[in-house]
Design an enzyme around this catalytic site. Structure first.
Site, PDB file in Angstrom:
ATOM      1  N   HIS A 153      -2.794  -3.735   2.188  1.00 43.63           N
ATOM      2  CA  HIS A 153      -1.855  -2.958   2.944  1.00 43.63           C
ATOM      3  C   HIS A 153      -1.720  -1.876   2.962  1.00 43.63           C
ATOM      4  CE1 HIS A 153       0.387  -7.394   2.503  1.00 43.63           C
ATOM      5  NE2 HIS A 153      -0.250  -7.440   3.683  1.00 43.63           N
ATOM      6  N   GLU A 156       0.761   0.308   0.530  1.00 38.24           N
ATOM      7  CA  GLU A 156       1.047   0.050  -0.792  1.00 38.24           C
ATOM      8  C   GLU A 156      -0.335   0.491  -1.530  1.00 38.24           C
ATOM      9  OE1 GLU A 156       1.407  -4.303  -1.004  1.00 38.24           O
ATOM     10  OE2 GLU A 156       2.702  -4.578   0.751  1.00 38.24           O
ATOM     11  N   HIS A 273      -1.350  -4.820  -5.089  1.00 39.27           N
ATOM     12  CA  HIS A 273      -0.133  -4.575  -4.080  1.00 39.27           C
ATOM     13  C   HIS A 273       0.809  -3.556  -4.715  1.00 39.27           C
ATOM     14  CE1 HIS A 273      -1.565  -7.832  -0.886  1.00 39.27           C
ATOM     15  NE2 HIS A 273      -2.308  -7.875  -2.117  1.00 39.27           N
ATOM     16  N   GLU A 361       1.080  -7.347  -7.906  1.00 42.10           N
ATOM     17  CA  GLU A 361       2.320  -6.156  -7.664  1.00 42.10           C
ATOM     18  C   GLU A 361       2.617  -5.341  -8.506  1.00 42.10           C
ATOM     19  OE1 GLU A 361       3.336  -6.829  -4.509  1.00 42.10           O
ATOM     20  OE2 GLU A 361       2.883  -8.834  -3.729  1.00 42.10           O
TER      21      GLU A 361
END
Length: 485
Positions: A153, A156, A273, A361
């Site tokens: 993404h 990110e 991420h 993440e």
């Protein structure tokens, strides 16, 4: 057929390590698995590789470095000349490409830069390979491959910069810290810092939540790349068999990564991420209509939980209940239990290749202010290095033809009780990640009789090697000729 076992003692320099999985090799193999030439090659490699390979795991106890280590301020960074990257700002796409190429140019014995394809707008998807095998011209026999992918993404971005810092750290510590040297001497590491460079150039620093095309999350054609992979839970994808079928209709970036995954025997992978702080593991999707709360376990749930928990345990914020305002129990989560996701890269790796991938993440804010970067590096340095070293776990070995002593490609390694087989490389190699415990494994290959089963104990102290000799179902007949005088 007997099993020969050998054990290398744990060196005293690692006995006081506060981190687990610092180990050395233990082998368990069938007798006379290869011809004289092959034996010579394997013995030479394993003298250095098995004794040292999982010693690389001791990288976990690397001494903490100061946040100011190798600081470059915003004005003096030269991507053509510097081995380090700025600690307090993000690199532009152009700087990143220049820097990766310059690292490969200046360190040709351990670094190689290459493109796996281009984005929709024509930007290179540039990979940097780091390993001492680069200088030797070929990946060493039984050297495992691990990949780290950032910025799927485009907005990110913390993970993208962390991968660049990891490259810089390994380059500078090689030949300085023997643990880093061992890691690079026994592991083939691949970095794809930006999978979505078109999205990245749209994204803006400090934008924590944008999810639309204007914020850079999507690619240039407004496709979410982490919803664009073939998925076992999508009815339209269940019948896909060939690589060409999997590629049809996908984004350019997705196609490039699919080919990269399918054409290389990666053992371990991570996708970095942002927007939360948690380690997430397969499956991301399920065959239910439940949007949240359903635990969709993969056959290797124990391995994935162990990999994820080990990362979270080493991260100072990931296990906290109030991180980002909504923490996760123990800092880890099953992907589908968090929220159901179809078309993700994580599940594709596991279902369609040998690679075990988790999703990391790493920041509450997707495009965190650059002032956060020094702290983010300190939070993630040890967990990332440990994760790379984790590719040395479980069992590995060679699968060869009993008569010809040649390697068997696309043979299967089956672990009793786990519905996931691993396939061998063209050199007959296999790697099977396993959590500690006792297992029974067996090898199969088309045109060969099944091997005898092998019982092995997997620990956090030793790496197992089990080699298989398979007997052909159609052995070549020896024709003798009687000569009469």
């Amino acid at each position: 057929m007997g099993i020969r076992r050998s054990r290398s003692p744990l060196p005293t320099e690692w006995l006081n390590s506060s981190y687990q999985w610092s180990s050395v090799g233990r082998t368990s193999s069938t007798k006379a698995v290869v011809s004289k030439t092959y034996i010579m090659i394997v013995n030479v490699i394993w003298t250095s590789l098995l004794v040292c390979s999982t010693l690389a795991l001791a990288v976990l106890s690397l001494p903490t470095t100061s946040i100011t280590e190798q600081v470059n301020n915003k004005d003096d960074f030269n991507p053509e000349m510097d081995d380090d990257v700025p600690t307090d700002r993000y690199l532009t796409h152009e700087e990143m490409i220049t820097w990766l190429h310059s690292i490969a140019r200046r360190h040709p014995k351990k670094a190689k830069a290459f493109s796996i394809g281009k984005s929709e707008e024509g930007r290179d998807l540039l990979v940097l390979e780091l390993s001492h095998s680069v200088g030797r011209g070929e990946r060493d026999l039984l050297m495992p491959m691990v990949k780290l992918v950032g910025n799927i993404h485009g907005n990110e971005v913390v993970g993208r910069q962390l991968l660049l810092r990891t490259i810089s750290h390994l380059i500078q510590k090689d030949s300085v810290d023997p643990r880093v040297t061992r890691l690079l001497n026994t592991t083939d590491i691949f970095f794809l810092p930006s999978m979505n460079p078109d999205g990245f150039v749209k994204a803006r620093e400090g934008d924590c939540w944008s999810g639309g095309p204007e914020g850079g999350r999507l690619n240039a054609n407004n496709i979410d790349l982490n919803r664009n992979f073939p998925d076992q839970f999508k009815s339209e994808d269940k019948l896909l068999r060939s690589q060409s079928e999997m590629l049809q209709g996908r984004a350019a970036e997705t196609q490039a990564v699919i080919k990269w995954i399918k054409n290389n025997p990666f053992v371990l992978s991570a996708s970095l991420h942002g927007g939360a702080v948690v380690a997430s593991y397969p499956y991301d999707g399920s065959d239910t209509d439940q949007l949240q709360g359903y635990y969709s376990a993969s056959p290797d749930d124990k391995v994935f939980r162990k990999l994820s928990q080990d990362y979270a345990d080493r991260h100072p914020l990931m296990k906290k209940a109030d991180t980002c305002g909504v923490g996760f129990q123990d800092g880890i989560t099953n992907g589908a239990r968090w929220y159901d996701l179809k078309g993700g890269m994580q599940d594709f790796n596991y279902v369609h290749s040998n690679a075990f991938e988790i999703t990391l993440e790493l920041s509450c804010c997707k495009y965190a202010p650059a002032s956060d970067l020094p702290a983010e590096w300190e939070y993630n340095r040890k967990p990332l290095l440990n994760y790379i070293a984790s590719t040395h776990r479980g069992v590995r070995g060679l699968i060869i033809d009993k008569n010809t002593k040649r390697p068997i490609r696309d043979a299967y390694i089956h672990v009793y009780g786990i519905d996931k087989n691993i396939t061998s490389t063209e050199r007959g190699e296999y790697w099977r990640l396993l959590s500690p415990g006792r297992y029974t494994i067996q090898s199969f290959a088309e045109g060969y009789l099944p091997s005898a089963s092998r019982s092995i104990a997997i620990t956090d102290i030793y790496t197992e090697q089990v080699n298989f000799e398979l007997e052909s179902k159609f052995p070549q007949k020896t024709v003798s000729r009687l000569v009469c005088n």
